[in-house]
Design an enzyme around this catalytic site. Structure first.
Site, short mmCIF file in Angstrom:
data_model
loop_
_atom_site.label_atom_id
_atom_site.label_comp_id
_atom_site.label_asym_id
_atom_site.label_seq_id
_atom_site.Cartn_x
_atom_site.Cartn_y
_atom_site.Cartn_z
N GLY A 30 -46.96 65.60 0.76
CA GLY A 30 -46.47 66.81 0.08
C GLY A 30 -45.96 67.88 1.02
N CYS A 239 -35.72 53.89 -29.06
CA CYS A 239 -34.38 53.61 -28.51
C CYS A 239 -33.59 52.80 -29.53
CB CYS A 239 -34.51 52.83 -27.20
SG CYS A 239 -32.93 52.16 -26.61
N CYS A 242 -32.91 49.07 -27.76
CA CYS A 242 -33.96 48.09 -27.48
C CYS A 242 -35.23 48.35 -28.27
CB CYS A 242 -34.27 48.05 -25.99
SG CYS A 242 -35.24 49.45 -25.40
#
Ligand SMILES: Nc1ncnc2c1ncn2[C@@H]1O[C@H](COP(=O)(O)OP(=O)(O)OP(=O)(O)O)[C@@H](O)[C@H]1O
Ligand SMILES: [Mg+2]
Lengths: 277, 258
Positions: A30, A239, A242
């Site tokens: 980080g 979706c 799909c």
């Protein structure tokens, strides 16, 4: 005229310099490591940081995938992929599972990453405190003393203005309980994938000349308030291509009447689900 | 030296490259007391205040702070992390220009909550309740909680600075000409508020002012500076009614004439 490139375009010294920076970044999860960003044959804002990181870690046995907003076929993704094909000759793929190295802008694939894979993120602004504190010297001091009250000021202000934390991408995270970091402009939907990721995550900011990293299995927490916990986006419909109910969906306007479709932003994920079905 | 000193200053100097600044300062500050630094422009008041508040590094001398638990901290040789922690928890700093002391691009509520969040508070509802409470205490309508400081008057901005600082219950607040930009009537209201808060919270305040009237109204003790040095110090009434040093006499007489 035949133009000769060094493998992966950058000269070996530059790659070594960047790899040294990456080693430091991995050692201090980080933490933003400065590096001597090179001029690349494309302008800032097009992923120069990510490209330099990819160029520094790519090997002849790698299989490269490049995505932009989840898609393998946008201009940016296609160009970066063909650039590396040209300057390394390595294999490329659109399959998340097959790739050993994935350069990305704005998404983490839906297919879970696995140990041994490396993700390279293109980062426009590596400093999460920048919108609140313009001075680089001051933000460095704040990091040094883990003085992060300021970041919560932003989230506080979000709630005060919108009733909820409206930050929906580049959502700030605490890495390994120590450094506040910006995960690049991925949707906050992808933030949970950063936590304990089996893959190595590398971040390169070309214009700002900074590298940072999240090594595999690192603790990554998204900031929040006790009474306003971190939440990811959800969609009412699956979706339309799909049928997935757990992937990040893009909204597509389909006609002038304003009809809309929701489809997976991750094109490889969506395609492979349709092929399986 | 009294055992309850909260700030102990000995032979402290901060000089700029040009030789200006403050030199060989000796000073003790006690809990709950208001001490005013007065002196002409350029006499080194702000330099001294900033050095005491850890915003400038002194070249020599010693500076110690005693926290509420009674522990002394060496502010010059001690580690920076502790000093920053003290600054957040135990000190406040009110600036003449509200732009230096407030975040102008976030709401009043966020301004007040910042120090609480820096100390680890993470409950939005509780933060807002405290911010609202503090707006009331500094006589700002709590309905202004989500307004930007830029929409506040000068007097309100100074009172907001006070709220932002006092919310963590500091024991010592530094103020540099906090009434400098205010109209006389607004100034009086601000000083009343400060006096009330000092009384209610047992605050110690170190205030720079070039206005002897402010010192008269607020300060238990007054320190007079000239050319970077303290030339006279004592109880405010004593200093103003019976100045001993020629420069203080000049300062006092110029006020009387005005
Ligand atoms: N950054 C600096 N570099 C060099 N000299 C400085 C600097 N800041 C202040 N000085 C000088 O140091 C002296 C003390 O300045 P300081 O600001 O402490 O005075 P002051 O008593 O607060 O004055 P005022 O009432 O005008 O605010 C002045 O002569 C000033 O010109
Ligand atoms: Mg001054």
């Amino acid at each position: 005229m035949k133009i000769e490139f060094n493998f992966a375009f950058l000269d070996e010294n530059t790659k070594r310099m960047i790899r040294r920076g990456l080693l430091k970044a991995v050692a201090i999860p980080g933490y933003q490591v400065p590096f001597g960003s090179r001029e690349m044959p494309l302008p800032y804002g097009w992923g120069t940081g990510g490209i330099q990181v990819t160029a520094s870690v790519i090997g002849r046995d790698d299989c490269l995938k490049v995505i932009d907003q989840g898609a393998d076929d946008t201009t940016n993704a296609v160009n970066i992929r063909s650039f590396f094909q040209k300057v390394t000759g390595v294999a490329t793929t659109t399959s998340t599972a097959r790739a050993s190295l994935i350069q990305t802008r704005h998404r983490i694939p839906e297919t879970p990453l696995r140990p041994g894979q490396i993700m390279v993120f293109q980062v426009p602004e590596p400093e999460p405190l920048r919108t609140l504190e313009a001075s680089e010297q001051e933000t460095r001091t704040l990091h040094a003393y883990q003085d992060y009250g300021l970041m919560h000021v932003k989230l506080y202000e979000d709630i005060a203005r919108h009733g909820h934390i409206a930050t929906s991408y580049d959502y700030p995270v605490m890495v390994n309980g120590r450094y506040l970091a910006s995960p690049s402009p991925i949707p906050k939907f992808d933030n949970p994938k950063l936590h304990h990721s089996p893959a190595l995550l590398l971040f390169g900011a070309g214009r700002e000349k900074r590298l940072h990293a999240i090594p595999p299995w690192t603790r990554v927490e998204s900031l929040a308030f006790d009474d306003h916990p971190f939440e990811v986006q959800g969609w009412e419909a699956p979706c339309s291509l799909c049928g997935s109910r757990d992937s990040y969906l893009d909204e597509i306007v389909t006609d002038n009447a304003g009809s809309r479709l929701y489809v997976c932003s991750d094109t490889d994920y969506c395609t492979s689900r349709r092929e399986e079905a | 030296m009294r055992s309850d000193t909260i700030l102990e200053v000995r032979q402290l100097s901060h000089l700029y490259a040009n030789g200006q600044g403050c030199r060989q300062i000796d000073l003790d500050l006690y809990p709950g007391e208001v001490l005013c630094l007065v002196g002409e422009s350029g006499s080194g008041k702000s330099t001294l205040l900033d050095t005491l508040a850890g915003r400038r590094v002194p070249q020599s001398g010693s500076l110690r702070f005693r926290d509420r638990q009674g522990t002394f901290h060496d502010l010059i040789h001690g580690d920076t992390a502790t000093r920053r922690q003290l600054a957040r928890r135990e000190w406040g700093h009110v600036f003449q220009n509200p732009r230096d002391g407030l975040r102008m691009n976030v709401s009043a509520g966020a301004n007040i909550s910042e120090r609480l969040m820096a100390l680890g508070q993470r409950h939005y509802g509780h933060l807002r309740a405290q911010a609202r409470d503090w707006l009331e205490r500094v006589e700002i309508d709590p309905a202004r909680l989500d307004d930007l400081p830029a929409s506040f008057s000068g007097g309100m901005q100074q009172r907001l600075q006070i709220a932002r600082n006092l919310v963590t219950a500091p024991s010592l607040v530094f103020m540099d000409e906090p009434t400098g930009g205010l109209d006389v009537s607004v100034q009086a209201r601000f000083l009343d508020l400060v006096r009330r808060l000092v009384h209610e919270h047992g605050l110690a305040i170190l205030m720079v002012t070039h206005d002897l009237g402010v010192a008269r109204l607020l300060a238990h003790r007054t320190v007079v500076m000239q050319h970077g040095r303290i030339v006279e110090s004592g109880l405010t009434d004593q200093i103003l009614d019976d100045p001993q040093h020629a420069y203080t006499q000049l300062l006092v007489s110029s006020i009387v004439q005005a």
